[in-house]
Design a protein around this motif. Sequence first.
Motif: not given
Length: 309
Positions: A235-243, A285-288
């Motif tokens: 896990h080298t990154g991250e994502a901003l999501v709505r769940l 929903e993926v935001l970033e």
Amino acid sequence: MRAARLVTLLLLLQNRGRMTAQQLAEELEVSVRTVYRDVEALGGAGIPLYGEAGHAGGYRLVDGYRTRLTGLTADEAQAAFLAALPGAAAELGLGEALAAAQLKLRAALPAELREHAGRIQERFLLDAPGWYGDADRTPHLAAAATALWERRAVVLRYRRWRAPEEIERRVEPYGLVLKAGRWYLVAGGPSGIRTYRVDQIAELQPLDVQFAVPEDFVLTAYWTRYLADFRARLHTGEALVRLSPEGARRLGVAAAGDGWTEARVPIESIAHAHGDFLRLGADIEVLEPLELRTRIAGTVRTLADRYER
């Protein structure tokens, strides 16, 4: 060979009580005539066993007699530690040794504990591999295990995902690990200690060269560090999501009330996150990052066009 069979016959009677000649023959994989000869030999050696005729008859030991012949061979001692994984023992060529070790261990227990051990074996089973996917083919596992027992170096021809895709290395086997139904060989080599998937070994050639494992090497400690390093690299990154509430549950994120939850989640890469998040369907929903959002949107449009034809 016969001496080992006589001991096994004696332990069978000690563990199970009365057994017919036919039952003993099936357990020992010999003829009934051979059982008769073995029983006669045990009687001649002073073992207090006797036979009873009739439908409910069979051979049994005199009440109260217990043999002291419960010492384990080297293979049986090794196999005893794999008692929860009979499949793994068989893959390592220790299936028969495991059966003999369990028989001897049960014979060494008092009657009450022996019955308790039997109930545990009847009611609990560990099946380590996952549900989906066939088991890996590991034709070189037994050879790797033999080299490990004997502390002999080997030459590996190994397949890997990056270039060059096939390499050859001389390594010294330090340990074997079974993780989620997959075998890994931990071995020392010119570039230090490395981990190799056994199913990716294309060829294994044992060498007539013995080695000594470093005194500070502990397999369990190495594997713990290896897993920690693997997860850190994973896990080298991250994502901003709505769940949605269902999406939060499936992704293991704490939901904020009954509505949608915004969260930052670790990802391995854009490609892996793309596949993982699509499995959640309309519950995410993926935001970033924008690259991931754009890629998923493109896949969704392609699917929509395909199903609207």
